[in-house]
Design a protein around this motif. Structure first.
Motif, mmCIF file in Angstrom:
data_model
loop_
_atom_site.group_PDB
_atom_site.id
_atom_site.type_symbol
_atom_site.label_atom_id
_atom_site.label_comp_id
_atom_site.label_asym_id
_atom_site.label_seq_id
_atom_site.Cartn_x
_atom_site.Cartn_y
_atom_site.Cartn_z
ATOM 1 N N PRO A 1 18.307 42.726 -6.866
ATOM 2 C CA PRO A 1 17.615 44.000 -6.613
ATOM 3 C C PRO A 1 18.214 45.168 -7.408
ATOM 4 O O PRO A 1 17.518 46.126 -7.712
ATOM 5 N N GLN A 2 19.492 45.079 -7.775
ATOM 6 C CA GLN A 2 20.157 46.155 -8.513
ATOM 7 C C GLN A 2 20.018 46.028 -10.031
ATOM 8 O O GLN A 2 20.565 46.836 -10.769
ATOM 9 N N THR A 3 19.302 45.023 -10.521
ATOM 10 C CA THR A 3 19.185 44.818 -11.964
ATOM 11 C C THR A 3 18.287 45.884 -12.578
ATOM 12 O O THR A 3 17.101 45.970 -12.264
ATOM 13 N N ALA A 4 18.879 46.686 -13.441
ATOM 14 C CA ALA A 4 18.141 47.758 -14.107
ATOM 15 C C ALA A 4 17.395 47.248 -15.331
ATOM 16 O O ALA A 4 16.318 47.738 -15.646
ATOM 17 N N LEU A 5 17.984 46.258 -16.029
ATOM 18 C CA LEU A 5 17.395 45.813 -17.284
ATOM 19 C C LEU A 5 17.869 44.408 -17.630
ATOM 20 O O LEU A 5 19.029 44.076 -17.425
ATOM 21 N N VAL A 6 16.957 43.619 -18.189
ATOM 22 C CA VAL A 6 17.280 42.339 -18.814
ATOM 23 C C VAL A 6 16.976 42.515 -20.294
ATOM 24 O O VAL A 6 15.888 42.963 -20.660
ATOM 25 N N SER A 7 17.941 42.199 -21.161
ATOM 26 C CA SER A 7 17.762 42.334 -22.601
ATOM 27 C C SER A 7 18.107 41.010 -23.274
ATOM 28 O O SER A 7 19.264 40.585 -23.272
ATOM 29 N N ILE A 8 17.095 40.357 -23.834
ATOM 30 C CA ILE A 8 17.254 39.066 -24.510
ATOM 31 C C ILE A 8 16.567 39.153 -25.874
ATOM 32 O O ILE A 8 15.396 39.545 -25.956
ATOM 33 N N MET A 9 17.275 38.758 -26.924
ATOM 34 C CA MET A 9 16.679 38.810 -28.268
ATOM 35 C C MET A 9 15.516 37.822 -28.395
ATOM 36 O O MET A 9 15.492 36.801 -27.711
ATOM 37 N N TRP A 10 14.575 38.130 -29.267
ATOM 38 C CA TRP A 10 13.426 37.248 -29.469
ATOM 39 C C TRP A 10 13.843 36.035 -30.289
ATOM 40 O O TRP A 10 13.525 34.906 -29.950
ATOM 41 N N ALA A 11 14.567 36.284 -31.393
ATOM 42 C CA ALA A 11 15.018 35.200 -32.271
ATOM 43 C C ALA A 11 16.465 35.467 -32.651
ATOM 44 O O ALA A 11 16.814 36.577 -33.043
ATOM 45 N N ASN A 12 17.293 34.439 -32.538
ATOM 46 C CA ASN A 12 18.717 34.594 -32.822
ATOM 47 C C ASN A 12 18.951 34.670 -34.321
ATOM 48 O O ASN A 12 18.492 33.802 -35.074
ATOM 49 N N ASN A 13 19.676 35.685 -34.751
ATOM 50 C CA ASN A 13 19.915 35.925 -36.170
ATOM 51 C C ASN A 13 20.887 34.925 -36.800
ATOM 52 O O ASN A 13 20.942 34.821 -38.015
ATOM 53 N N GLU A 14 21.635 34.171 -36.000
ATOM 54 C CA GLU A 14 22.589 33.214 -36.554
ATOM 55 C C GLU A 14 22.113 31.765 -36.438
ATOM 56 O O GLU A 14 22.337 30.962 -37.330
ATOM 57 N N THR A 15 21.453 31.430 -35.339
ATOM 58 C CA THR A 15 21.045 30.038 -35.116
ATOM 59 C C THR A 15 19.578 29.782 -35.403
ATOM 60 O O THR A 15 19.177 28.635 -35.575
ATOM 61 N N GLY A 16 18.789 30.825 -35.413
ATOM 62 C CA GLY A 16 17.354 30.665 -35.620
ATOM 63 C C GLY A 16 16.584 30.289 -34.363
ATOM 64 O O GLY A 16 15.367 30.139 -34.408
ATOM 65 N N VAL A 17 17.280 30.154 -33.233
ATOM 66 C CA VAL A 17 16.603 29.807 -31.977
ATOM 67 C C VAL A 17 15.648 30.927 -31.594
ATOM 68 O O VAL A 17 15.997 32.112 -31.627
ATOM 69 N N VAL A 18 14.432 30.550 -31.245
ATOM 70 C CA VAL A 18 13.426 31.501 -30.769
ATOM 71 C C VAL A 18 13.349 31.345 -29.252
ATOM 72 O O VAL A 18 13.052 30.257 -28.750
ATOM 73 N N PHE A 19 13.662 32.416 -28.548
ATOM 74 C CA PHE A 19 13.658 32.371 -27.087
ATOM 75 C C PHE A 19 12.234 32.523 -26.548
ATOM 76 O O PHE A 19 11.399 33.177 -27.178
ATOM 77 N N PRO A 20 11.935 31.938 -25.388
ATOM 78 C CA PRO A 20 10.583 32.026 -24.791
ATOM 79 C C PRO A 20 10.367 33.399 -24.144
ATOM 80 O O PRO A 20 10.359 33.547 -22.925
ATOM 81 N N ILE A 21 10.190 34.387 -24.989
ATOM 82 C CA ILE A 21 10.170 35.780 -24.550
ATOM 83 C C ILE A 21 9.079 36.064 -23.530
ATOM 84 O O ILE A 21 9.307 36.788 -22.567
ATOM 85 N N GLU A 22 7.899 35.516 -23.724
ATOM 86 C CA GLU A 22 6.825 35.805 -22.773
ATOM 87 C C GLU A 22 7.151 35.242 -21.390
ATOM 88 O O GLU A 22 6.883 35.891 -20.375
ATOM 89 N N LYS A 23 7.751 34.053 -21.320
ATOM 90 C CA LYS A 23 8.170 33.487 -20.031
ATOM 91 C C LYS A 23 9.259 34.344 -19.404
ATOM 92 O O LYS A 23 9.246 34.606 -18.196
ATOM 93 N N ILE A 24 10.224 34.772 -20.218
ATOM 94 C CA ILE A 24 11.309 35.613 -19.723
ATOM 95 C C ILE A 24 10.746 36.930 -19.194
ATOM 96 O O ILE A 24 11.130 37.391 -18.111
#
Length: 170
Positions: free
Chosen positions: A88-111
């Motif tokens: 309940p106290q979470t003000a913000l979640v910040s997750i990158m869309w694509a990792n600049n070092e590994t190339g992993v693309v995170f499931p941003i819409e699900k997140i």
């Protein structure tokens, strides 16, 4: 502004120009901590760009509670772990869309959907993704998105921040 909004699939009024991705990231993080009434808790991943990690680490030093989510051996986040970390106290979640070092693309819409269901604001650093994959922000639960122009053939020293029109931002 209209051309960038067309690229992002949002309204021109939802674009705020900045000096780059770092300034955009900082603006979102600081706004969330200073003005979000939910509390002083942030969530990010341990593999974020330093433009997100360092401000979160600095805020942690002055009493802000920050959860740094790990990734598996392939660089992926555990979405169940993310969901369990939101309080309940979470003000913000910040997750990158694509990792600049590994190339992993995170499931941003699900997140983003998980964050909306839990009532937390969601930000994504899309510096590495902009111009490389289609985006229709009006169809997502993303509250904030940071970008840097030089990553998609724009000038250095120019960035932008998408702020969803339904999201409060100072």
């Amino acid at each position: 502004r209209e051309r960038l909004a067309a690229l992002l699939g949002c309204e021109p009024t939802e674009i705020v120009f900045t000096s780059g991705g770092t300034e955009s990231n900082n603006a979102v993080i600081n706004s969330a901590v200073q003005f979000e009434p939910r509390g002083q808790h942030l969530i990010t991943s341990a593999v974020e760009h330093s433009a997100v990690l360092r401000p979160c680490q600095d805020l942690e030093k002055v009493g802000c509670n920050v959860t740094f989510l790990g990734v598996d051996q392939l660089g992926n986040l555990d979405l169940t772990e993310l969901e369990g970390a939101i309080r309940p106290q979470t003000a913000l979640v910040s997750i990158m869309w694509a990792n600049n070092e590994t190339g992993v693309v995170f499931p941003i819409e699900k997140i983003a959907d998980i964050c909306r269901e839990k009532g937390a604001l969601f930000h994504t650093d899309a510096v590495q993704a902009i111009g490389k994959m289609p985006m229709r922000l009006r169809d997502t639960a993303i509250n904030f998105l940071s970008l840097s122009a030089h990553k998609f053939h724009g000038p250095k020293g120019v960035g932008a921040l998408y702020v969803n029109g339904r999201t409060k931002f100072n």
